[in-house]
Write a protein that holds these residues in place. Structure first.
Motif, PDB file in Angstrom:
ATOM      1  N   VAL A   1       1.041  -0.972  -0.092  1.00 22.59           N
ATOM      2  CA  VAL A   1      -0.279  -0.096   0.312  1.00 22.59           C
ATOM      3  C   VAL A   1       0.901   1.437   0.123  1.00 22.59           C
ATOM      4  CG1 VAL A   1      -1.839   1.028   1.242  1.00 22.59           C
ATOM      5  CG2 VAL A   1      -1.842  -1.306   1.241  1.00 22.59           C
ATOM      6  N   ALA A   2       0.512   2.125  -0.990  1.00 22.51           N
ATOM      7  CA  ALA A   2       1.343   3.932  -1.272  1.00 22.51           C
ATOM      8  C   ALA A   2       0.695   4.086   0.166  1.00 22.51           C
ATOM      9  CB  ALA A   2       1.205   3.489  -2.501  1.00 22.51           C
ATOM     10  N   GLY A   3       1.908   4.449   1.217  1.00 20.93           N
ATOM     11  CA  GLY A   3       1.330   6.283   1.510  1.00 20.93           C
ATOM     12  C   GLY A   3       2.757   7.577   1.605  1.00 20.93           C
ATOM     13  N   THR A   4       2.359   8.447   2.150  1.00 17.89           N
ATOM     14  CA  THR A   4       3.351   9.344   2.014  1.00 17.89           C
ATOM     15  C   THR A   4       3.173   9.833   3.185  1.00 17.89           C
ATOM     16  OG1 THR A   4       2.125  10.567   0.196  1.00 17.89           O
ATOM     17  CG2 THR A   4       3.296  12.164   1.694  1.00 17.89           C
ATOM     18  N   ILE A   5       5.115   9.709   3.720  1.00 17.94           N
ATOM     19  CA  ILE A   5       5.916   9.743   4.792  1.00 17.94           C
ATOM     20  C   ILE A   5       5.114  11.217   5.072  1.00 17.94           C
ATOM     21  CG2 ILE A   5       7.831  10.406   5.749  1.00 17.94           C
ATOM     22  CD1 ILE A   5       9.677   8.312   3.731  1.00 17.94           C
ATOM     23  N   VAL A   6       4.974  10.987   6.965  1.00 18.95           N
ATOM     24  CA  VAL A   6       4.727  12.414   7.769  1.00 18.95           C
ATOM     25  C   VAL A   6       5.676  12.695   8.536  1.00 18.95           C
ATOM     26  CG1 VAL A   6       2.756  13.423   9.429  1.00 18.95           C
ATOM     27  CG2 VAL A   6       2.164  12.434   7.290  1.00 18.95           C
ATOM     28  N   ASP A   7       6.317  11.844   9.467  1.00 20.11           N
ATOM     29  CA  ASP A   7       7.687  11.730   9.735  1.00 20.11           C
ATOM     30  C   ASP A   7       7.880  10.640  10.959  1.00 20.11           C
ATOM     31  OD1 ASP A   7       5.491  11.817  11.997  1.00 20.11           O
ATOM     32  OD2 ASP A   7       5.680  13.512  12.526  1.00 20.11           O
TER      33      ASP A   7
ATOM     34  N   PRO B   1      10.180  13.970   4.888  1.00 21.82           N
ATOM     35  CA  PRO B   1       8.575  14.203   4.971  1.00 21.82           C
ATOM     36  C   PRO B   1       7.663  14.488   3.223  1.00 21.82           C
ATOM     37  CG  PRO B   1       9.582  15.405   6.828  1.00 21.82           C
ATOM     38  CD  PRO B   1      10.585  15.322   5.858  1.00 21.82           C
ATOM     39  N   GLY B   2       6.257  14.508   2.805  1.00 20.88           N
ATOM     40  CA  GLY B   2       6.333  14.322   1.426  1.00 20.88           C
ATOM     41  C   GLY B   2       6.618  13.060   1.030  1.00 20.88           C
ATOM     42  N   ALA B   3       7.764  11.889   0.837  1.00 20.16           N
ATOM     43  CA  ALA B   3       7.954  11.311   0.630  1.00 20.16           C
ATOM     44  C   ALA B   3       7.303   9.749  -0.203  1.00 20.16           C
ATOM     45  CB  ALA B   3       9.419  10.007   0.535  1.00 20.16           C
ATOM     46  N   GLU B   4       6.986   9.030  -1.376  1.00 16.44           N
ATOM     47  CA  GLU B   4       6.379   7.876  -0.765  1.00 16.44           C
ATOM     48  C   GLU B   4       6.915   6.693  -0.214  1.00 16.44           C
ATOM     49  OE1 GLU B   4       5.167   4.401  -4.473  1.00 16.44           O
ATOM     50  OE2 GLU B   4       5.269   6.507  -5.076  1.00 16.44           O
ATOM     51  N   VAL B   5       6.238   6.022   0.582  1.00 12.27           N
ATOM     52  CA  VAL B   5       6.795   5.138   0.827  1.00 12.27           C
ATOM     53  C   VAL B   5       5.515   4.204   0.667  1.00 12.27           C
ATOM     54  CG1 VAL B   5       5.478   5.528   2.962  1.00 12.27           C
ATOM     55  CG2 VAL B   5       7.257   3.706   3.275  1.00 12.27           C
ATOM     56  N   LEU B   6       6.557   2.616   0.722  1.00 14.50           N
ATOM     57  CA  LEU B   6       5.033   1.254   0.257  1.00 14.50           C
ATOM     58  C   LEU B   6       4.730   0.939   1.742  1.00 14.50           C
ATOM     59  CD1 LEU B   6       6.422   0.117  -3.581  1.00 14.50           C
ATOM     60  CD2 LEU B   6       4.522   0.866  -2.670  1.00 14.50           C
ATOM     61  N   CYS B   7       4.217   0.272   2.094  1.00 15.88           N
ATOM     62  CA  CYS B   7       3.760  -0.813   3.839  1.00 15.88           C
ATOM     63  C   CYS B   7       2.993  -1.721   2.731  1.00 15.88           C
ATOM     64  CB  CYS B   7       3.368   0.722   4.748  1.00 15.88           C
ATOM     65  SG  CYS B   7       4.469   1.516   4.801  1.00 15.88           S
ATOM     66  N   THR B   8       3.101  -2.913   4.293  1.00 20.77           N
ATOM     67  CA  THR B   8       2.081  -3.964   4.051  1.00 20.77           C
ATOM     68  C   THR B   8       1.479  -3.832   5.502  1.00 20.77           C
ATOM     69  OG1 THR B   8       2.063  -5.728   3.402  1.00 20.77           O
ATOM     70  CG2 THR B   8       4.188  -5.500   5.003  1.00 20.77           C
TER      71      THR B   8
ATOM     72  N   TYR C   1      13.135   3.183  -5.293  1.00 22.44           N
ATOM     73  CA  TYR C   1      12.744   2.319  -4.809  1.00 22.44           C
ATOM     74  C   TYR C   1      13.565   1.771  -3.372  1.00 22.44           C
ATOM     75  CZ  TYR C   1       7.769   2.921  -5.419  1.00 22.44           C
ATOM     76  OH  TYR C   1       6.330   2.668  -6.153  1.00 22.44           O
ATOM     77  N   VAL C   2      13.870   2.401  -2.447  1.00 22.52           N
ATOM     78  CA  VAL C   2      14.873   2.357  -1.516  1.00 22.52           C
ATOM     79  C   VAL C   2      14.230   1.213  -0.661  1.00 22.52           C
ATOM     80  CG1 VAL C   2      16.689   3.162   0.104  1.00 22.52           C
ATOM     81  CG2 VAL C   2      16.228   4.043  -1.949  1.00 22.52           C
ATOM     82  N   SER C   3      15.098   0.103  -0.391  1.00 20.45           N
ATOM     83  CA  SER C   3      14.717  -0.889   0.989  1.00 20.45           C
ATOM     84  C   SER C   3      14.835  -0.349   2.491  1.00 20.45           C
ATOM     85  CB  SER C   3      15.115  -2.012   0.749  1.00 20.45           C
ATOM     86  OG  SER C   3      14.794  -2.566   1.706  1.00 20.45           O
TER      87      SER C   3
END
Length: 237
Positions: free
Chosen positions: A12-18, A50-57, A79-81
């Motif tokens: 699931v793609a989201g956006t980093i807050v902090d 902040p604002g970068a796309e992050v993939l989560c499960t 994509y950086v693991s």
């Protein structure tokens, strides 16, 4: 080559807050930010922005304080693991596929073996002639101008591992350190002297004492991890 590791769970793609602490990143998926477990305690400078796309499960575990695991962060087009422990799984897959020139014909004996004197290594291997080999694996994600660097925080634990490998060589065993760079946008590896000058100097000394030092690069192309380079150039003191 077939993928080294494939993510079977939904991403699931989201956006980093902090980043409230070393092991948690807050991510905005739709509405309110949610906490995700971060399996890389490194500084992750220029990655966890902040604002970068992050993939989560998603993780369904009522006993956990977080409902997601952070998997990878998008930096420009890469994509950086951010799963440090995955470096060991990637190394194992490369080993069993005989994809690493430095370990051609070596076989896996055990993960996290007890060392002869004290402590543990990440792997114990066996050479084609039956000799024991000890391997320590480190995950690297920090990159400056195409150069991967480790560590991105001071690491007494990493220095201790270097001393253990050198002690094994002194006792007549074969020992190696493998840096798994979990991003493909690199051309060279070197120790991050500005962050941990003692680690950098010690790495050069243990290499000169006979410890094998290697670096490989991998790429995450969701949902697959693949090998980018099996023999990344290394510059040591």
């Amino acid at each position: 080559m077939e993928p080294l590791v494939t993510y079977e769970d939904a991403l699931v793609a989201g956006t980093i807050v902090d980043r409230p602490n070393r092991f948690v990143v807050r991510v905005r998926f739709d509405d309110e930010p949610e906490r995700a477990f971060l399996g890389d305690p490194g500084a992750l400078e220029n990655i966890l922005e902040p604002g970068a796309e992050v993939l989560c499960t998603p993780v369904d575990d009522p006993e956990r304080a977080t409902d997601h695991d952070a998997i990878a962060v998008r930096v420009d087009d890469t994509y950086v693991s951010v799963r440090a422990a995955l470096a060991n799984d990637l190394f194992e897959q490369l080993l069993v596929r005989d994809a690493l020139p430095a370990f051609e014909g070596y076989s896996l004996v055990k993960r996290e073996p007890q060392l002869p004197d004290h402590g543990r290594a990440d792997f114990r291997l066996e050479t084609p002639t039956g000799a024991d080999v000890y391997v320590e694996v480190k995950s690297s994600t920090h990159v400056d101008d195409g150069v991967a660097k480790f560590p991105d925080r001071q690491t007494e634990r990493g220095r201790r591992h270097l001393r253990s490998l050198a002690a094994l060589v002194d006792d007549g065993a074969e020992a190696h350190l493998v840096f798994v760079v979990q991003r493909p946008d690199v051309e060279q590896f070197r120790p991050y002297r500005e962050v941990d000058p003692e680690f950098a100097a010690l790495l050069g000394r243990v290499r000169d004492a006979g410890v094998g030092v290697h670096a490989v690069t991998t790429a995450f192309e969701p949902p697959h991890y693949r090998l980018e380079s099996a023999d990344l150039a290394i510059e040591l003191p």
